[in-house]
Design a protein around this motif. Structure first.
Motif, PDB file in Angstrom:
ATOM      1  N   MET A   1       0.666  -1.135   0.034  1.00 63.09           N
ATOM      2  CA  MET A   1       0.097   0.118  -0.039  1.00 63.09           C
ATOM      3  C   MET A   1       0.905   1.223  -0.208  1.00 63.09           C
ATOM      4  SD  MET A   1      -3.090   1.071   2.672  1.00 63.09           S
ATOM      5  CE  MET A   1      -3.824  -0.616   2.550  1.00 63.09           C
ATOM      6  N   ARG A   2       0.583   2.082  -0.900  1.00 62.12           N
ATOM      7  CA  ARG A   2       1.293   3.436  -1.002  1.00 62.12           C
ATOM      8  C   ARG A   2       0.571   4.541  -0.226  1.00 62.12           C
ATOM      9  NH1 ARG A   2       0.415   1.789  -5.484  1.00 62.12           N
ATOM     10  NH2 ARG A   2      -0.802   3.403  -6.492  1.00 62.12           N
ATOM     11  N   ALA A   3       1.477   5.302   0.457  1.00 61.14           N
ATOM     12  CA  ALA A   3       0.918   6.385   1.214  1.00 61.14           C
ATOM     13  C   ALA A   3       1.292   7.629   0.618  1.00 61.14           C
ATOM     14  CB  ALA A   3       1.125   6.440   2.703  1.00 61.14           C
ATOM     15  N   THR A   4       0.608   8.631  -0.078  1.00 64.27           N
ATOM     16  CA  THR A   4       1.000   9.857  -0.486  1.00 64.27           C
ATOM     17  C   THR A   4       0.328  11.153   0.339  1.00 64.27           C
ATOM     18  OG1 THR A   4       0.642   8.757  -2.746  1.00 64.27           O
ATOM     19  CG2 THR A   4       0.879  11.299  -2.681  1.00 64.27           C
ATOM     20  N   PRO A   5       1.185  11.960   0.643  1.00 61.47           N
ATOM     21  CA  PRO A   5       0.807  13.018   1.538  1.00 61.47           C
ATOM     22  C   PRO A   5      -0.223  14.019   0.627  1.00 61.47           C
ATOM     23  CG  PRO A   5       3.089  12.979   1.541  1.00 61.47           C
ATOM     24  CD  PRO A   5       2.745  12.199   0.618  1.00 61.47           C
ATOM     25  N   VAL A   6      -1.239  14.399   1.467  1.00 58.77           N
ATOM     26  CA  VAL A   6      -2.383  15.074   0.732  1.00 58.77           C
ATOM     27  C   VAL A   6      -2.488  16.401   1.531  1.00 58.77           C
ATOM     28  CG1 VAL A   6      -4.817  15.372   0.327  1.00 58.77           C
ATOM     29  CG2 VAL A   6      -3.678  13.080   0.289  1.00 58.77           C
ATOM     30  N   SER A   7      -2.582  17.360   0.624  1.00 59.15           N
ATOM     31  CA  SER A   7      -2.693  18.658   1.260  1.00 59.15           C
ATOM     32  C   SER A   7      -4.130  19.015   1.408  1.00 59.15           C
ATOM     33  CB  SER A   7      -2.072  19.822   0.334  1.00 59.15           C
ATOM     34  OG  SER A   7      -2.525  21.236   0.761  1.00 59.15           O
ATOM     35  N   PRO A   8      -4.651  19.237   2.716  1.00 59.51           N
ATOM     36  CA  PRO A   8      -6.135  19.601   2.749  1.00 59.51           C
ATOM     37  C   PRO A   8      -6.734  20.528   2.008  1.00 59.51           C
ATOM     38  CG  PRO A   8      -5.098  19.410   4.923  1.00 59.51           C
ATOM     39  CD  PRO A   8      -4.127  19.461   3.985  1.00 59.51           C
ATOM     40  N   GLU A   9      -5.853  21.676   1.495  1.00 59.71           N
ATOM     41  CA  GLU A   9      -6.160  22.774   0.823  1.00 59.71           C
ATOM     42  C   GLU A   9      -6.550  22.052  -0.706  1.00 59.71           C
ATOM     43  OE1 GLU A   9      -3.241  23.008   2.476  1.00 59.71           O
ATOM     44  OE2 GLU A   9      -4.222  24.049   4.292  1.00 59.71           O
ATOM     45  N   PHE A  35      -2.153  14.701   6.266  1.00 60.84           N
ATOM     46  CA  PHE A  35      -3.000  13.579   5.781  1.00 60.84           C
ATOM     47  C   PHE A  35      -2.453  12.865   4.805  1.00 60.84           C
ATOM     48  CE2 PHE A  35      -5.529  16.911   7.992  1.00 60.84           C
ATOM     49  CZ  PHE A  35      -6.372  16.219   8.503  1.00 60.84           C
ATOM     50  N   PHE A  36      -2.775  11.527   4.434  1.00 61.99           N
ATOM     51  CA  PHE A  36      -2.411  10.863   3.402  1.00 61.99           C
ATOM     52  C   PHE A  36      -3.509  10.183   2.893  1.00 61.99           C
ATOM     53  CE2 PHE A  36       0.914  11.057   6.918  1.00 61.99           C
ATOM     54  CZ  PHE A  36       1.755  11.106   6.401  1.00 61.99           C
ATOM     55  N   ARG A  37      -3.164   9.933   1.300  1.00 59.57           N
ATOM     56  CA  ARG A  37      -3.969   9.157   0.657  1.00 59.57           C
ATOM     57  C   ARG A  37      -3.349   7.832   0.486  1.00 59.57           C
ATOM     58  NH1 ARG A  37      -7.048  10.040  -5.193  1.00 59.57           N
ATOM     59  NH2 ARG A  37      -6.507   7.644  -5.632  1.00 59.57           N
ATOM     60  N   PHE A  38      -4.143   6.771   0.560  1.00 55.71           N
ATOM     61  CA  PHE A  38      -3.760   5.374   0.378  1.00 55.71           C
ATOM     62  C   PHE A  38      -4.141   4.577  -0.912  1.00 55.71           C
ATOM     63  CE2 PHE A  38      -3.297   6.443   4.915  1.00 55.71           C
ATOM     64  CZ  PHE A  38      -1.938   6.077   5.137  1.00 55.71           C
ATOM     65  N   ASP A  39      -3.181   4.120  -1.604  1.00 56.48           N
ATOM     66  CA  ASP A  39      -3.650   3.521  -2.614  1.00 56.48           C
ATOM     67  C   ASP A  39      -2.600   2.016  -2.790  1.00 56.48           C
ATOM     68  OD1 ASP A  39      -5.053   5.404  -4.881  1.00 56.48           O
ATOM     69  OD2 ASP A  39      -3.471   6.489  -3.683  1.00 56.48           O
ATOM     70  N   ASP A  40      -3.474   1.168  -3.599  1.00 58.73           N
ATOM     71  CA  ASP A  40      -2.644  -0.142  -3.741  1.00 58.73           C
ATOM     72  C   ASP A  40      -2.884  -0.351  -5.274  1.00 58.73           C
ATOM     73  OD1 ASP A  40      -5.259  -1.132  -4.148  1.00 58.73           O
ATOM     74  OD2 ASP A  40      -5.294  -2.385  -2.339  1.00 58.73           O
ATOM     75  N   VAL A  45      -7.661   3.262  -1.848  1.00 58.62           N
ATOM     76  CA  VAL A  45      -8.229   2.565  -0.740  1.00 58.62           C
ATOM     77  C   VAL A  45      -8.872   3.245   0.345  1.00 58.62           C
ATOM     78  CG1 VAL A  45      -7.318   1.206   1.283  1.00 58.62           C
ATOM     79  CG2 VAL A  45      -6.254   0.865  -0.809  1.00 58.62           C
ATOM     80  N   GLY A  46      -8.130   4.641   0.819  1.00 56.52           N
ATOM     81  CA  GLY A  46      -8.852   5.320   1.687  1.00 56.52           C
ATOM     82  C   GLY A  46      -7.812   6.457   2.160  1.00 56.52           C
ATOM     83  N   TYR A  47      -8.236   7.225   3.195  1.00 57.33           N
ATOM     84  CA  TYR A  47      -7.543   8.521   3.732  1.00 57.33           C
ATOM     85  C   TYR A  47      -7.223   8.381   5.148  1.00 57.33           C
ATOM     86  CZ  TYR A  47      -8.737  10.658  -0.678  1.00 57.33           C
ATOM     87  OH  TYR A  47      -8.795  10.790  -2.061  1.00 57.33           O
ATOM     88  N   GLY A  48      -6.174   8.970   5.731  1.00 64.32           N
ATOM     89  CA  GLY A  48      -6.085   9.110   7.122  1.00 64.32           C
ATOM     90  C   GLY A  48      -5.145  10.298   7.432  1.00 64.32           C
ATOM     91  N   GLY A  49      -5.093  10.313   8.946  1.00 65.93           N
ATOM     92  CA  GLY A  49      -4.178  11.568   9.294  1.00 65.93           C
ATOM     93  C   GLY A  49      -3.566  11.220  10.654  1.00 65.93           C
ATOM     94  N   ILE A  50      -2.573  12.161  10.947  1.00 65.47           N
ATOM     95  CA  ILE A  50      -2.116  12.098  12.160  1.00 65.47           C
ATOM     96  C   ILE A  50      -1.731  13.471  12.657  1.00 65.47           C
ATOM     97  CG2 ILE A  50       0.081  11.815  13.414  1.00 65.47           C
ATOM     98  CD1 ILE A  50       0.994   9.679  11.143  1.00 65.47           C
ATOM     99  N   ASN A  70     -14.261  -3.940   3.992  1.00 59.35           N
ATOM    100  CA  ASN A  70     -14.491  -5.212   4.428  1.00 59.35           C
ATOM    101  C   ASN A  70     -13.509  -6.367   3.792  1.00 59.35           C
ATOM    102  OD1 ASN A  70     -16.819  -4.792   6.192  1.00 59.35           O
ATOM    103  ND2 ASN A  70     -18.049  -4.380   4.452  1.00 59.35           N
ATOM    104  N   ALA A  71     -12.554  -5.686   3.464  1.00 58.13           N
ATOM    105  CA  ALA A  71     -11.411  -6.553   2.707  1.00 58.13           C
ATOM    106  C   ALA A  71     -10.167  -6.482   3.431  1.00 58.13           C
ATOM    107  CB  ALA A  71     -11.401  -6.147   1.041  1.00 58.13           C
ATOM    108  N   GLY A  72     -10.143  -6.186   4.788  1.00 54.17           N
ATOM    109  CA  GLY A  72      -9.076  -6.067   5.649  1.00 54.17           C
ATOM    110  C   GLY A  72      -8.025  -5.046   5.167  1.00 54.17           C
ATOM    111  N   LEU A  73      -8.507  -4.019   4.593  1.00 53.51           N
ATOM    112  CA  LEU A  73      -7.498  -2.848   4.020  1.00 53.51           C
ATOM    113  C   LEU A  73      -7.439  -1.971   5.072  1.00 53.51           C
ATOM    114  CD1 LEU A  73      -8.620  -2.720   0.373  1.00 53.51           C
ATOM    115  CD2 LEU A  73      -6.426  -3.497   1.413  1.00 53.51           C
TER     116      LEU A  73
END
Length: 144
Positions: A1-9, A35-40, A45-50, A70-73
């Motif tokens: 899974m790749r994480a790419t930083p996302v600028s909220p703006e 924030f990050f965008r997650f792709d495979d 796949v989705g997004y998440g932040g710290i 519901n795929a364990g991602l």
């Protein structure tokens, strides 16, 4: 899974997905949030932040897009966020949730009293105003 930083703006898709999942979007552009965008190989796949700096951080805005649920991602997405936080010096992650407590508990997060929140977490907008007092407050130590 790749994480790419996302600028909220520049992350209209981030705000749309979070809003659709009922997650806060009012403070996305505030300082101290990553924030990050997650792709495979199959796509988004989705997004998440710290949020925050220092040893105590807030895990927030975790969402898997509906077509990929519901795929364990979700667990892999959270693990990637935990690694990113640990690599940046975090030692403990906290989160607030109104809907996903069982999911996060399966990933090793444990309930904690809100009164025990460190100042860095208790002072966050998510803790003070964005999440209701009824939200579950969870914690997990993370390793470097």
């Amino acid at each position: 899974m790749r994480a790419t930083p996302v600028s909220p703006e520049a992350g209209g898709a981030l705000a749309r997905e979070l809003a659709a999942a009922g997650l806060p979007v009012n403070d996305l552009g505030q300082p101290g949030r990553r924030f990050f965008r997650f792709d495979d190989e199959a796509g988004l796949v989705g997004y998440g932040g710290i949020e925050g700096v220092g040893a105590d951080r807030l895990l927030r805005s975790v969402v898997v897009v509906p077509a990929r649920r519901n795929a364990g991602l979700g667990g892999a997405l959270v693990a990637a966020l935990e690694r990113a936080a640990a690599n940046d010096g975090a030692r403990t992650l906290y989160l607030l949730t109104t809907t996903a407590e069982p999911f996060f508990r399966r990933l090793g997060y444990a309930p904690v009293e809100r009164s025990g929140a460190p100042a860095a977490i208790a002072g966050s907008a998510e803790f003070r105003t964005l999440c209701p007092a009824s939200a579950a407050f969870l914690v997990k130590p993370i390793a470097a």
